[in-house]
Design a protein around this motif. Structure first.
Motif, mmCIF file in Angstrom:
data_model
loop_
_atom_site.group_PDB
_atom_site.id
_atom_site.type_symbol
_atom_site.label_atom_id
_atom_site.label_comp_id
_atom_site.label_asym_id
_atom_site.label_seq_id
_atom_site.Cartn_x
_atom_site.Cartn_y
_atom_site.Cartn_z
ATOM 1 N N LEU A 187 0.832 -1.196 0.000
ATOM 2 C CA LEU A 187 0.000 0.000 0.000
ATOM 3 C C LEU A 187 0.871 1.253 0.000
ATOM 4 C CD1 LEU A 187 -2.805 1.370 0.256
ATOM 5 C CD2 LEU A 187 -2.532 1.202 2.732
ATOM 6 N N ASP A 188 1.871 1.279 0.884
ATOM 7 C CA ASP A 188 2.746 2.453 0.964
ATOM 8 C C ASP A 188 3.528 2.644 -0.327
ATOM 9 O OD1 ASP A 188 1.863 2.858 3.522
ATOM 10 O OD2 ASP A 188 3.623 1.987 4.495
ATOM 11 N N ALA A 189 4.011 1.547 -0.915
ATOM 12 C CA ALA A 189 4.787 1.648 -2.151
ATOM 13 C C ALA A 189 3.929 2.166 -3.291
ATOM 14 C CB ALA A 189 5.379 0.283 -2.507
ATOM 15 N N PHE A 190 2.691 1.698 -3.342
ATOM 16 C CA PHE A 190 1.796 2.137 -4.421
ATOM 17 C C PHE A 190 1.374 3.590 -4.242
ATOM 18 C CE2 PHE A 190 -2.618 2.457 -6.112
ATOM 19 C CZ PHE A 190 -2.278 2.430 -7.461
ATOM 20 N N MET A 191 0.957 3.975 -3.037
ATOM 21 C CA MET A 191 0.497 5.338 -2.828
ATOM 22 C C MET A 191 1.634 6.345 -2.991
ATOM 23 S SD MET A 191 -2.648 4.807 -2.542
ATOM 24 C CE MET A 191 -3.012 6.556 -2.461
ATOM 25 N N ALA A 192 2.866 5.926 -2.741
ATOM 26 C CA ALA A 192 4.008 6.824 -2.931
ATOM 27 C C ALA A 192 4.202 7.190 -4.395
ATOM 28 C CB ALA A 192 5.276 6.177 -2.388
ATOM 29 N N LYS A 193 3.651 6.374 -5.291
ATOM 30 C CA LYS A 193 3.782 6.636 -6.723
ATOM 31 C C LYS A 193 2.625 7.471 -7.280
ATOM 32 C CE LYS A 193 6.588 2.633 -8.036
ATOM 33 N NZ LYS A 193 7.609 3.426 -8.770
ATOM 34 N N MET A 194 1.674 7.845 -6.444
ATOM 35 C CA MET A 194 0.555 8.670 -6.923
ATOM 36 C C MET A 194 1.077 9.991 -7.476
ATOM 37 S SD MET A 194 -2.591 10.442 -4.820
ATOM 38 C CE MET A 194 -1.553 11.891 -4.472
ATOM 39 N N PRO A 195 0.758 10.329 -8.727
ATOM 40 C CA PRO A 195 1.181 11.625 -9.274
ATOM 41 C C PRO A 195 0.548 12.777 -8.497
ATOM 42 C CG PRO A 195 0.543 10.131 -11.032
ATOM 43 C CD PRO A 195 0.115 9.493 -9.744
ATOM 44 N N SER A 196 1.256 13.859 -8.381
ATOM 45 C CA SER A 196 0.734 15.018 -7.664
ATOM 46 C C SER A 196 -0.585 15.486 -8.282
ATOM 47 C CB SER A 196 1.749 16.163 -7.703
ATOM 48 O OG SER A 196 1.191 17.337 -7.139
ATOM 49 N N GLY A 197 -1.543 15.802 -7.424
ATOM 50 C CA GLY A 197 -2.826 16.327 -7.880
ATOM 51 C C GLY A 197 -2.910 17.837 -7.834
ATOM 52 N N LEU A 198 -1.807 18.492 -7.475
ATOM 53 C CA LEU A 198 -1.782 19.944 -7.346
ATOM 54 C C LEU A 198 -1.481 20.616 -8.682
ATOM 55 C CD1 LEU A 198 0.222 20.205 -4.002
ATOM 56 C CD2 LEU A 198 -2.247 20.278 -4.310
ATOM 57 N N PRO A 199 -2.060 21.797 -8.905
ATOM 58 C CA PRO A 199 -3.060 22.458 -8.062
ATOM 59 C C PRO A 199 -4.439 21.844 -8.299
ATOM 60 C CG PRO A 199 -2.685 23.786 -10.010
ATOM 61 C CD PRO A 199 -1.722 22.621 -10.098
ATOM 62 N N PHE A 200 -5.291 21.872 -7.277
ATOM 63 C CA PHE A 200 -6.651 21.382 -7.436
ATOM 64 C C PHE A 200 -7.396 22.302 -8.398
ATOM 65 C CE2 PHE A 200 -5.572 19.899 -3.016
ATOM 66 C CZ PHE A 200 -5.297 18.608 -3.415
ATOM 67 N N THR A 201 -8.022 21.687 -9.395
ATOM 68 C CA THR A 201 -8.491 22.409 -10.577
ATOM 69 C C THR A 201 -9.991 22.217 -10.774
ATOM 70 O OG1 THR A 201 -6.329 21.967 -11.587
ATOM 71 C CG2 THR A 201 -8.091 22.679 -13.057
ATOM 72 N N PHE A 202 -10.653 23.274 -11.229
ATOM 73 C CA PHE A 202 -12.090 23.168 -11.506
ATOM 74 C C PHE A 202 -12.309 22.172 -12.638
ATOM 75 C CE2 PHE A 202 -16.153 24.587 -13.397
ATOM 76 C CZ PHE A 202 -16.953 24.456 -12.270
ATOM 77 N N SER A 203 -13.232 21.249 -12.413
ATOM 78 C CA SER A 203 -13.469 20.152 -13.345
ATOM 79 C C SER A 203 -14.961 19.908 -13.490
ATOM 80 C CB SER A 203 -12.779 18.885 -12.827
ATOM 81 O OG SER A 203 -13.194 17.743 -13.536
ATOM 82 N N HIS A 204 -15.387 19.615 -14.714
ATOM 83 C CA HIS A 204 -16.771 19.199 -14.959
ATOM 84 C C HIS A 204 -17.009 17.828 -14.343
ATOM 85 C CE1 HIS A 204 -19.948 17.159 -17.313
ATOM 86 N NE2 HIS A 204 -20.477 18.361 -17.464
ATOM 87 N N GLY A 221 -21.088 21.956 -26.747
ATOM 88 C CA GLY A 221 -21.350 22.252 -25.347
ATOM 89 C C GLY A 221 -21.354 21.024 -24.466
ATOM 90 N N LEU A 222 -21.235 21.262 -23.149
ATOM 91 C CA LEU A 222 -21.316 20.219 -22.135
ATOM 92 C C LEU A 222 -22.570 20.415 -21.304
ATOM 93 C CD1 LEU A 222 -17.755 19.779 -20.537
ATOM 94 C CD2 LEU A 222 -19.055 18.070 -21.810
ATOM 95 N N ILE A 223 -23.237 19.323 -20.970
ATOM 96 C CA ILE A 223 -24.414 19.382 -20.110
ATOM 97 C C ILE A 223 -24.134 18.608 -18.824
ATOM 98 C CG2 ILE A 223 -25.986 19.644 -22.050
ATOM 99 C CD1 ILE A 223 -26.688 16.679 -21.785
ATOM 100 N N ASP A 224 -25.042 18.730 -17.875
ATOM 101 C CA ASP A 224 -25.015 18.000 -16.603
ATOM 102 C C ASP A 224 -23.780 18.354 -15.786
ATOM 103 O OD1 ASP A 224 -25.548 16.366 -14.516
ATOM 104 O OD2 ASP A 224 -25.633 14.504 -15.650
ATOM 105 N N TRP A 225 -23.858 19.488 -15.074
ATOM 106 C CA TRP A 225 -22.734 20.009 -14.296
ATOM 107 C C TRP A 225 -22.831 19.655 -12.815
ATOM 108 C CZ3 TRP A 225 -18.604 23.003 -16.217
ATOM 109 C CH2 TRP A 225 -18.656 23.243 -17.595
ATOM 110 N N GLU A 226 -23.618 18.660 -12.485
ATOM 111 C CA GLU A 226 -23.886 18.340 -11.083
ATOM 112 C C GLU A 226 -22.633 17.945 -10.308
ATOM 113 O OE1 GLU A 226 -26.683 15.272 -8.452
ATOM 114 O OE2 GLU A 226 -26.779 15.259 -10.641
ATOM 115 N N LEU A 227 -21.700 17.241 -10.927
ATOM 116 C CA LEU A 227 -20.522 16.727 -10.226
ATOM 117 C C LEU A 227 -19.343 17.697 -10.234
ATOM 118 C CD1 LEU A 227 -20.466 12.988 -11.389
ATOM 119 C CD2 LEU A 227 -21.429 13.957 -9.299
ATOM 120 N N ALA A 228 -19.492 18.836 -10.871
ATOM 121 C CA ALA A 228 -18.364 19.761 -11.016
ATOM 122 C C ALA A 228 -17.859 20.248 -9.660
ATOM 123 C CB ALA A 228 -18.767 20.952 -11.881
ATOM 124 N N GLY A 229 -16.592 20.586 -9.637
ATOM 125 C CA GLY A 229 -15.960 21.093 -8.422
ATOM 126 C C GLY A 229 -14.461 21.142 -8.617
#
Length: 291
Positions: A187-204, A221-229
């Motif tokens: 678990l530690d070896a795998f999570m250490a390889k997680m690519p950086s998620g920064l900066p947190f970005t607005f996403s549909h 166009g894009l529809i259904d923006w319920e999950l955006a954040g």
């Protein structure tokens, strides 16, 4: 084909016995007693059970529209004309985007069309790369709610995760769903390889063929923006339609994050044996090339 890592069920389209009334036709029946109707040719009616915060889709779309501006060359974002609560139901009337969903248009499109549409969608999403903040959250401050990213724990009554402010927070949240499937060293070896998620970005956060609108072989166009954040910077790319994402601009593509999340998804959502195999291959540096 839905997003690359679908949360099932996403939606169910009425195809066999489509319900209709004069000037009103049922377009989509979604899980949870939610439905979408066409009101004539220019408007859409959505209705669903009311719950606190369900107005977030309107807020998300308005936020995106204001940040992108009302330019004529910019693909459309649905504009809400009216919304109200009636008892335990919530209703929204919004303007309809001209054209049709990509999933409906697919049988008539060529590979050249898909490449062009994919490039256009990618250029559109690129506009959001500059909209960032210091934590993962919805616009109203709640935790982002795309379960393809943060899947609730099997024994969790609420499924809530902490809002992330650092890569360490993000890794800790993601590790919750796979901790019982791996021993701690792996678990530690795998999570250490997680690519950086920064900066947190607005996403549909829901860019699949049912939400991508096209007309005359072009993205409109894009529809259904319920999950955006605000999500990890790589989330929009790895969660988007695999038919199109290979045509996104280089500034959006993140193959390291895609490869890592494919393995994460296998560990979390497939059999324990399949997850262990994918993890072993990944930690040994062998790429998993399947989509």
């Amino acid at each position: 084909m839905p997003a690359r890592f679908p949360f099932i069920p996403l939606l169910k389209t009425e195809t066999e016995t489509s319900k209709s009334q004069p000037g009103c036709q049922l377009l989509v029946q979604k899980p949870g007693d939610r439905s979408i109707w066409a009101l004539g040719a220019s408007y859409i009616l959505k209705h669903r059970p009311y719950h606190s915060g369900c107005e977030i889709e309107i807020q998300n779309a308005e936020f995106a529209r204001k940040r992108l501006g009302e330019r004529q060359d910019m693909p459309s974002i649905p504009k809400t004309e009216l919304h109200w609560r009636d008892g335990d139901r919530y209703f929204v009337i919004e303007r309809r985007i001209e054209g049709e969903s990509l999933d409906n248009a697919l049988p008539r499109l060529t590979q050249q069309d898909l490449a062009r549409i994919g490039h256009q969608v990618g250029q559109y999403l690129l506009n959001f790369k500059t909209i960032t903040q210091s934590r993962t959250a919805r616009l109203d401050g709640r935790v982002v709610n795309d379960w393809r990213l943060f899947k609730p724990l099997p024994d969790s009554s609420s499924g809530d995760y902490l809002i992330c402010a650092t890569d360490s927070d993000l890794a800790s949240n993601l590790a919750l769903s796979i901790a019982r499937r791996l021993d701690k060293p792996n678990l530690d070896a795998f999570m250490a390889k997680m690519p950086s998620g920064l900066p947190f970005t607005f996403s549909h956060s829901d860019v699949h063929e049912g939400n991508i609108m096209v007309k005359d072989g072009n993205f409109v166009g894009l529809i259904d923006w319920e999950l955006a954040g605000f999500y990890p910077s790589w989330w929009e790319y790895i969660n988007s339609s695999p038919l199109l994402s290979e045509h996104f601009p280089a500034q959006i593509r993140n193959h390291d994050a895609l490869e890592w999340f494919r393995v994460y998804h296998a560990i979390r959502d497939q059999t324990k044996e399949e997850g262990a195999l994918r993890l072993s291959e990944y930690l040994q540096g062998r790429a998993w090339s399947s989509a």
